[in-house]
Design a protein around this motif. Structure first.
Motif, PDB file in Angstrom:
ATOM      1  N   PHE A  60      40.124  21.841  39.328  1.00  0.00           N
ATOM      2  CA  PHE A  60      40.347  20.942  40.460  1.00  0.00           C
ATOM      3  C   PHE A  60      39.037  20.175  40.690  1.00  0.00           C
ATOM      4  CE2 PHE A  60      43.175  24.502  40.940  1.00  0.00           C
ATOM      5  CZ  PHE A  60      44.343  23.997  41.483  1.00  0.00           C
ATOM      6  N   LEU A  82      41.466  14.825  43.872  1.00  0.00           N
ATOM      7  CA  LEU A  82      42.436  15.728  44.487  1.00  0.00           C
ATOM      8  C   LEU A  82      43.795  15.065  44.707  1.00  0.00           C
ATOM      9  CD1 LEU A  82      40.208  17.618  47.101  1.00  0.00           C
ATOM     10  CD2 LEU A  82      40.932  18.370  44.820  1.00  0.00           C
ATOM     11  N   PRO A  92      45.882  18.816  39.073  1.00  0.00           N
ATOM     12  CA  PRO A  92      44.721  19.475  38.462  1.00  0.00           C
ATOM     13  C   PRO A  92      44.786  19.372  36.946  1.00  0.00           C
ATOM     14  CG  PRO A  92      46.288  21.104  39.262  1.00  0.00           C
ATOM     15  CD  PRO A  92      46.754  19.782  39.778  1.00  0.00           C
ATOM     16  N   ASN A 115      40.813  29.610  37.546  1.00  0.00           N
ATOM     17  CA  ASN A 115      40.793  28.319  38.226  1.00  0.00           C
ATOM     18  C   ASN A 115      39.357  27.982  38.624  1.00  0.00           C
ATOM     19  OD1 ASN A 115      43.976  28.108  38.931  1.00  0.00           O
ATOM     20  ND2 ASN A 115      43.253  30.192  39.303  1.00  0.00           N
ATOM     21  N   LEU A 167      37.021  25.130  40.808  1.00  0.00           N
ATOM     22  CA  LEU A 167      37.006  24.042  41.786  1.00  0.00           C
ATOM     23  C   LEU A 167      35.616  23.423  41.769  1.00  0.00           C
ATOM     24  CD1 LEU A 167      39.361  26.000  42.668  1.00  0.00           C
ATOM     25  CD2 LEU A 167      38.982  25.162  44.996  1.00  0.00           C
ATOM     26  N   TRP A 181      42.484  22.264  48.614  1.00  0.00           N
ATOM     27  CA  TRP A 181      42.422  21.656  47.288  1.00  0.00           C
ATOM     28  C   TRP A 181      43.662  21.974  46.457  1.00  0.00           C
ATOM     29  CZ3 TRP A 181      37.130  21.111  44.481  1.00  0.00           C
ATOM     30  CH2 TRP A 181      36.191  20.553  45.356  1.00  0.00           C
ATOM     31  N   ALA A 182      44.174  23.202  46.589  1.00  0.00           N
ATOM     32  CA  ALA A 182      45.325  23.598  45.769  1.00  0.00           C
ATOM     33  C   ALA A 182      46.648  23.344  46.464  1.00  0.00           C
ATOM     34  CB  ALA A 182      45.204  25.075  45.396  1.00  0.00           C
TER      35      ALA A 182
END
Length: 571
Positions: free
Chosen positions: A101, A106, A110, A378, A380, A468-469
């Motif tokens: 991400f 954003l 992703p 994941n 970020l 973010w997700a």
């Protein structure tokens, strides 16, 4: 390799290993296979060291390493122990290898990174048309650097007898290239080839796994991209705790005595030549800095054993355990400044200019319901890395949004969470400042939050992940939460400044410039693990075990016959 022979009727050297993490287990097993009588002492009640584990309400968490890389190195150790990885572990190849991400993107989906050269090239082409060919060259260089490192730089302590391994055509003809890679930062090396910020972050972030930042890591470490982009990322079912358990089983089967709940309080020495003079101290320091120049002819104090306190009810009597060899597979600063006798301890000033690497806040979350927005690994990434890493290096508070790593083990291993639920492990790199405190536990039965700074960082990370997700109700779905901070790493692992991984791989702390596996001022005392050569990471810790074994072989250590265990007094 076959065990080193011993004279008829004579037992092998009595050896004590301090620390039951990956390096301690690996070293204990290899030395036992050499014929040593090995006792391993671990101060915690469980093995694994920084590779911890925690469970609550049906959720199970790894609280340490989570990226299974360099599988051939791990397989090599199992082979040396007369077994194989596949006899003990169920490995799963991750697809995608990880999801990323990017703060400045954003509003777009992703980016998933699939392992394999073709997939990596296709990804880079999609991010910046025309960059695929550049990545091909980059990965060729990374593969060459990795193979060169494995062959000539990782499995050595740079002792003078090993320098011949470097004076070979394969190394000499690449000397100018190696000098360039060591003298250039990874950040600069990547930036000179790729313009898209996302590509730069994908290729630069592996520096964090080396305990440093892209602007401080030598470009030699671009070899890390060969591991994740080409070789791929795997996961052992049961997590790294399963790897610890498998290694412990093999180590015990080799005859090693493992004692947990044993806090080593001193490394005991027999008398030798005094080393308190300024000239002697400088000689020892030079030998530690440049092992290749050290001489074994000067008489030194000889290791005699260790003293430890067994954990038990009431005031436990100290136990003295004699040894011909002691291997400190724990934090090097703790070993050298706290466990050696006064005349042999390293001064604090020796560590003032060294870099402990970053610390971190770890957050274990048991979450109700599924999280399809995330995959197993994941990442970020914030847009301003200069500010992000600068704050960590300077010891400043983190920004409201910072670069973090999130692992959803339940994506691959459903047994780590109750049915229909997920487990998350969040790592927030932060300054190595133990005063920022320790974490806490919040479950249905326990409500013991950690120190303010640790909980503040954890809360911000959960909120950031939710935004973010696209998981707006993430915090409300948390059923179990445990946090760890720099103070925990000091308390549990005696970690220097609460370091999360070990001393960072800056140029001055890499390869021959990293502390060696032998204590220059003491005969029979060796070190293994992330503090010494070759460095940070599970594979590196397993390699350090081989380097120690070879150093012990080279010294020709034999049994001195002082292996008695006594209680109530130090040696």
């Amino acid at each position: 390799m076959s065990p080193a022979p011993h004279p008829a009727g004579q037992a092998g050297p009595r050896t004590v290993v301090i620390g039951g993490g990956f390096a301690g287990l690996a070293t204990a097993g290899l030395l036992a296979r050499e014929g040593h009588q090995v006792t391993l002492l671990e101060q915690l009640d469980t093995l694994g060291g920084r590779s911890g584990r925690w469970s609550a309400q049906g959720y199970t968490f790894d609280t340490g390493p989570s990226w299974y890389l360099m599988p051939e190195v791990i397989e090599r150790w199992f082979t040396l122990m007369g077994s194989s990885v596949h006899e003990h572990l169920d490995l799963r190849r991750l697809s995608p290898a990880y999801r990323t991400f990017f703060q400045d993107h954003l509003d777009a989906p992703p980016v998933d990174v699939e392992s394999g050269r073709e997939q990596a090239v296709a990804l880079f082409e999609s991010l910046d048309p025309g960059s695929g060919a550049v990545l091909q060259e980059y990965l060729d260089s990374a593969a060459e650097a990795y193979e060169l490192a494995k062959e000539h730089f990782l499995y050595t302590d740079f002792h003078r007898e090993n320098l011949a391994r470097l004076a070979v055509p394969a190394v000499l003809r690449r000397a100018p290239r190696l000098a360039q890679l060591l003298g250039t930062s990874l950040q600069r090396f990547v930036a000179s080839r790729f313009t898209d910020p996302r590509q730069r972050q994908l290729l630069g972030y592996p520096a964090v796994f080396l305990g440093t930042s892209p602007d401080r890591a030598p470009a030699m470490y671009h070899l890390m991209s060969h591991l994740d982009l080409t070789d791929g990322v795997q996961y052992p079912v049961g997590g790294f705790a399963a790897l610890v358990d498998a290694m412990a089983e093999l180590v015990r089967d080799s005859g090693v005595e493992i004692i947990t709940g044993a806090q080593v309080t001193s490394i005991n020495l027999q008398d030798g030549s005094p080393t308190s003079s300024r000239a002697a101290r400088l000689a020892v320091r030079a030998a530690e800095r440049f092992p290749a120049l050290s001489s074994r002819r000067r008489p030194h104090p000889q290791v005699q054993g260790v003293t430890y306190l067994p954990r038990g009810e009431g005031d436990a009597a100290p136990v003295s355990l004699g040894a011909d060899v002691v291997v400190g597979a724990a934090d090097l600063k703790h070993l050298q400044t706290a466990l050696l006798p006064d005349g042999q301890r390293a001064p604090e000033s020796r560590w003032e200019k060294r870099d402990p690497g970053p610390s971190g806040v770890l957050v274990c979350l048991g979450v109700r319901g599924e999280l399809p927005e995330l995959v197993h690994h994941n990442l970020l990434f914030t847009a301003d890395w200069e500010d992000n890493f600068g704050r960590i290096q300077r010891g400043e508070a983190l920004a409201a949004e910072t670069s973090i790593y999130v692992c959803k083990t339940s994506d691959t291993d459903p047994g780590t969470a109750p049915e229909g639920c997920e487990n998350l492990f969040i790592l927030v790199p932060m300054p190595a400042v133990p005063a920022w405190g320790r974490g806490g536990v919040r479950t249905a039965e326990v409500d013991e939050p950690g120190d303010e700074m640790v909980e503040r960082v954890a809360d911000a990370a959960v909120d950031q992940l939710a935004r973010w997700a696209g998981i707006p109700d993430l915090a409300q779905r948390v059923q179990v939460r445990r946090t760890y901070g720099p103070g925990d790493f000091v308390a549990q692992f005696n970690a220097w400044s609460g370091s999360l991984l070990g001393p960072g791989h800056t140029l001055k702390q890499s390869a021959m410039f990293r502390p060696g596996v032998r204590e220059p001022g003491v005969d029979g005392l060796f070190y293994a693990g992330s503090s010494v050569q070759p460095g940070i990471g599970v594979p590196m810790c397993l390699i350090s075990a081989e380097v120690v074994r070879d150093a012990v072989r080279r010294d020709g250590v034999r049994s001195g016959g002082s292996a008695a265990r006594t209680e109530g007094a130090a040696c």
